[in-house]
Design a protein around this motif. Structure first.
Motif, PDB file in Angstrom:
ATOM      1  N   UNK A  73       0.815  -1.217   0.000  1.00 55.78           N
ATOM      2  CA  UNK A  73       0.000   0.000   0.000  1.00 55.78           C
ATOM      3  C   UNK A  73       0.853   1.273   0.000  1.00 55.78           C
ATOM      4  N   UNK A  74       2.110   1.155   0.371  1.00 48.03           N
ATOM      5  CA  UNK A  74       2.985   2.336   0.397  1.00 48.03           C
ATOM      6  C   UNK A  74       3.372   2.721  -1.028  1.00 48.03           C
ATOM      7  N   UNK A  75       3.199   3.975  -1.340  1.00 47.86           N
ATOM      8  CA  UNK A  75       3.561   4.465  -2.671  1.00 47.86           C
ATOM      9  C   UNK A  75       5.001   4.977  -2.683  1.00 47.86           C
ATOM     10  N   UNK A  76       5.445   5.569  -1.583  1.00 46.64           N
ATOM     11  CA  UNK A  76       6.797   6.135  -1.483  1.00 46.64           C
ATOM     12  C   UNK A  76       7.482   5.604  -0.239  1.00 46.64           C
ATOM     13  N   UNK A  77       8.784   5.618  -0.276  1.00 51.09           N
ATOM     14  CA  UNK A  77       9.607   5.277   0.889  1.00 51.09           C
ATOM     15  C   UNK A  77       9.229   3.927   1.502  1.00 51.09           C
ATOM     16  N   UNK A  78       9.152   2.929   0.649  1.00 47.28           N
ATOM     17  CA  UNK A  78       8.808   1.585   1.130  1.00 47.28           C
ATOM     18  C   UNK A  78       9.946   1.029   1.988  1.00 47.28           C
ATOM     19  N   UNK A  79       9.592   0.367   3.077  1.00 46.81           N
ATOM     20  CA  UNK A  79      10.636  -0.311   3.851  1.00 46.81           C
ATOM     21  C   UNK A  79      11.165  -1.518   3.072  1.00 46.81           C
ATOM     22  N   UNK A  80      12.263  -2.056   3.525  1.00 45.85           N
ATOM     23  CA  UNK A  80      12.897  -3.194   2.856  1.00 45.85           C
ATOM     24  C   UNK A  80      12.026  -4.445   2.890  1.00 45.85           C
ATOM     25  N   UNK A  81      11.240  -4.609   3.959  1.00 42.73           N
ATOM     26  CA  UNK A  81      10.459  -5.832   4.121  1.00 42.73           C
ATOM     27  C   UNK A  81       9.315  -5.551   5.082  1.00 42.73           C
ATOM     28  N   UNK A  82       8.585  -6.597   5.447  1.00 41.52           N
ATOM     29  CA  UNK A  82       7.526  -6.468   6.442  1.00 41.52           C
ATOM     30  C   UNK A  82       7.704  -7.560   7.490  1.00 41.52           C
ATOM     31  N   UNK A  83       7.235  -7.283   8.680  1.00 44.00           N
ATOM     32  CA  UNK A  83       7.451  -8.177   9.820  1.00 44.00           C
ATOM     33  C   UNK A  83       6.819  -9.546   9.609  1.00 44.00           C
TER      34      UNK A  83
END
Length: 188
Positions: free
Chosen positions: A101-111
């Motif tokens: 859902x993130x359009x910008x500044x996505x983190x490297x992964x999800x928990x």
């Protein structure tokens, strides 16, 4: 193309990890008063994939240790016992849906995906509270399993320990912070 990862350690890696785990087990007897290391090691030797998961917990800074025994299921409970949320598992949003859902500044992964890859589960709020009764952990914060009704609304839960108390908070599941990671549970 899907890449398959062999989830097992070499004999040498396994022996080295068992030494680390045994040393930690003996140093922190108060976490598992009525449990004998020889029984834990026998379970680990019989399930090398679980040893691989513990190695992943160790490599990401979790310092896994035995925190209990489930008599009904005949399983030892390992949890991350690092003083803070494991450093190698921080700055992740909650799950894949949040990441996408993130359009910008996505983190490297999800928990959630990281825990699944490692073969562990995010702690529940109850497990997090139980862990804090053994010892004071978390000057940082940790994502915990979130009820479906909260997640469907876009939220996710996290916990931390301050002032001698566990606090449970909420954030948008897509959020991520340098001081928030996740702690895991592994049943062996």
């Amino acid at each position: 193309m899907t890449v398959s990862i062999k989830k097992e350690l070499s004999f040498e890696q396994g022996e080295e990890l068992l030494k680390v785990l045994k040393t930690r087990f003996e140093k922190h007897r108060y976490r598992h008063k009525d449990i004998e290391w020889t029984n834990v090691q026998a379970k680990l030797n019989a399930n090398m994939e679980k040893l691989w998961s513990l190695n992943e917990m160790e490599n990401t800074g979790g310092e896994p240790d035995v925190i209990g025994y489930d008599k009904e299921k005949d399983e030892y409970l390992f949890s991350d016992c690092a003083a803070e949320s494991p450093k190698g598992r921080r700055s992740y949003c909650y799950d894949r849906e949040a990441l996408e859902s993130r359009k910008k500044h996505k983190p490297e992964n999800n928990a959630f995906d990281m825990a699944t890859f490692m073969g562990i589960e995010l702690l529940t709020e109850e497990q997090y509270r139980m862990l804090q009764k053994l010892e004071s952990f978390d000057k940082t914060s940790s994502w915990v399993q979130t009820p479906d009704d909260i997640r469907k609304l876009g939220g996710a839960l996290f916990c931390d320990y301050r002032y001698g108390q566990v606090f449970v908070y909420h954030n948008g599941a897509e959020s991520y912070y340098a001081a928030r990671g996740f702690r895991g549970m592994l049943r062996v």
